[in-house]
Design an enzyme around this catalytic site. Structure first.
Site, PDB file in Angstrom:
ATOM      1  N   GLU A 140       0.818  -1.216   0.000  1.00  0.00           N
ATOM      2  CA  GLU A 140       0.000   0.000   0.000  1.00  0.00           C
ATOM      3  C   GLU A 140       0.848   1.260   0.000  1.00  0.00           C
ATOM      4  OE1 GLU A 140      -3.410  -0.167  -0.328  1.00  0.00           O
ATOM      5  OE2 GLU A 140      -2.762  -2.230  -0.701  1.00  0.00           O
ATOM      6  N   ARG A 178      19.155   5.133 -22.768  1.00  0.00           N
ATOM      7  CA  ARG A 178      19.250   5.391 -24.211  1.00  0.00           C
ATOM      8  C   ARG A 178      19.773   6.796 -24.525  1.00  0.00           C
ATOM      9  NH1 ARG A 178      15.038   7.723 -26.618  1.00  0.00           N
ATOM     10  NH2 ARG A 178      15.028   6.439 -28.484  1.00  0.00           N
ATOM     11  N   ASP A 193      13.662  12.316 -31.231  1.00  0.00           N
ATOM     12  CA  ASP A 193      12.559  11.640 -30.551  1.00  0.00           C
ATOM     13  C   ASP A 193      11.425  12.602 -30.258  1.00  0.00           C
ATOM     14  OD1 ASP A 193      13.953   9.317 -30.405  1.00  0.00           O
ATOM     15  OD2 ASP A 193      14.485   9.499 -28.283  1.00  0.00           O
TER      16      ASP A 193
END
Ligand code: ADE
Length: 251
Positions: A140, A178, A193
Site C-alpha cells: 500500500e 538510451r 525523438d
C-alpha cells in the site's frame, strides 16, 4: 556480465571502472529485470557505459522471516513497507557505488503514483548524473519517514496504480540509458525523438512506396533536404497541436 555479490545483489557490468553511469535498483523482485537486459541495455553494459545493480530488499528484511512490511498504525487495510530494510538497502547501494567523487550523493528516487509526473525533461536531467538509486515501492506504500529522510525525489509514470514500482523503474532505466552518449548510434540518435524538443515526432515512412492504396508524401521523395526538414517541422507542430496541445502550453 551478470555477477552475483553473494548477498542477494547482482551486477550487470563489464568492468567495475570507467563506466559512465551506475544505476542501483532496490526491489523485492530483482529477477523481473533479468529479461530487460537485452538489446539497448545489454549494449550499454557490454560497452562499459552502464553499470546496473539489482538489490534484493528481502535480504535487508527483519528477523528470521526477513520481514519488510507491517500493518499501518491507525488501522486500515494493506501493508506498508517498513523504513529499516529500505534504509539498510539504500546504505548498501551507496557503499557499493565506487566511481567518481560525487557518487555518494546519488539521488534516491522513489517510484510512487504520488510522485512528480515523469517526463523527457526529467530523463535528460537524470542522464547527466553519475549515479542513481531507484527504489521500487510495493504494497500500500512506504512509511512516510522513508520519504522524509531517505528519498530525494518521487516519480510517477502516470495517473494509474501499478502493483509495484518495478515497471516504473524499468521505464526510467530505459529512458535514461538510451540518452547516455554512445548507446544509440548517430543515425538512430535520440535527438529527433518525440518530446526531445517539446513536440511529438513527425510521421515516418519506409518501403514499400505504395501500401494498400496509400503512397508516401512526395516531398520525402524529392531529395530536397531543406523542404523535407520544413515539412517535418510543420508535421511535428500540427501533430502536437492536434494530439497534445498541453505540450505547446508547457513550452
Ligand atoms: N507504483 C505504483 N504505481 C505507480 C506509478 N503510476 N508510477 C510510479 N510508481 C508506481
Amino acid at each position: 556480465m551478470r555477477a552475483g555479490l553473494g548477498n542477494g545483489a547482482f551486477f550487470y557490468t563489464s568492468s567495475r571502472e570507467n563506466f559512465s553511469m551506475h544505476i542501483s535498483i532496490i526491489t523485492l523482485f530483482p529477477g523481473m529485470f533479468d529479461g530487460m537486459v537485452t538489446s539497448m541495455l545489454k549494449k550499454a553494459v557490454d560497452e562499459h557505459i552502464l553499470e546496473l545493480e539489482l538489490i534484493d530488499l528481502r535480504l535487508y528484511g527483519l528477523g528470521k522471516r526477513r520481514s519488510v512490511d507491517d500493518q499501518p498504525y491507525g488501522g486500515g487495510g494493506g501493508m506498508i513497507l517498513r523504513p529499516e530494510p529500505l534504509a539498510a538497502a539504500i546504505a548498501a547501494a551507496r557503499e557499493r557505488i565506487v566511481s567518481g567523487s560525487d557518487d555518494r550523493q546519488a539521488p534516491v528516487i522513489l517510484m510512487t503514483p504520488q510522485g512528480t509526473p515523469y517526463t523527457q525533461t526529467i530523463a535528460n536531467r537524470y542522464a547527466k548524473l553519475d549515479s542513481l538509486i531507484l527504489v521500487c515501492g510495493h504494497y500500500e506504500g512506504v512509511d512516510e519517514r522513508v520519504r522524509e529522510l531517505l528519498v530525494s525525489e518521487e516519480i510517477s509514470i502516470g495517473d494509474y496504480v501499478l502493483t509495484g514500482g518495478e515497471i516504473p523503474a524499468m521505464v526510467v532505466l530505459d529512458s535514461v540509458v538510451r540518452l547516455l552518449p554512445g548507446v544509440l548510434g548517430a543515425e538512430e540518435g535520440a535527438a529527433h525523438d518525440s518530446f526531445q524538443n517539446g513536440m511529438l515526432e513527425y510521421p515516418q515512412y519506409t518501403r514499400p512506396l505504395m501500401f494498400q492504396g496509400q503512397t508516401v508524401p512526395s516531398v520525402l521523395l524529392s531529395g530536397n533536404h531543406g523542404e523535407i526538414a520544413k515539412w517535418r517541422t510543420e508535421q511535428s507542430e500540427q501533430r502536437t497541436r492536434q494530439r497534445r496541445p498541453d505540450l505547446l502550453v508547457r513550452k
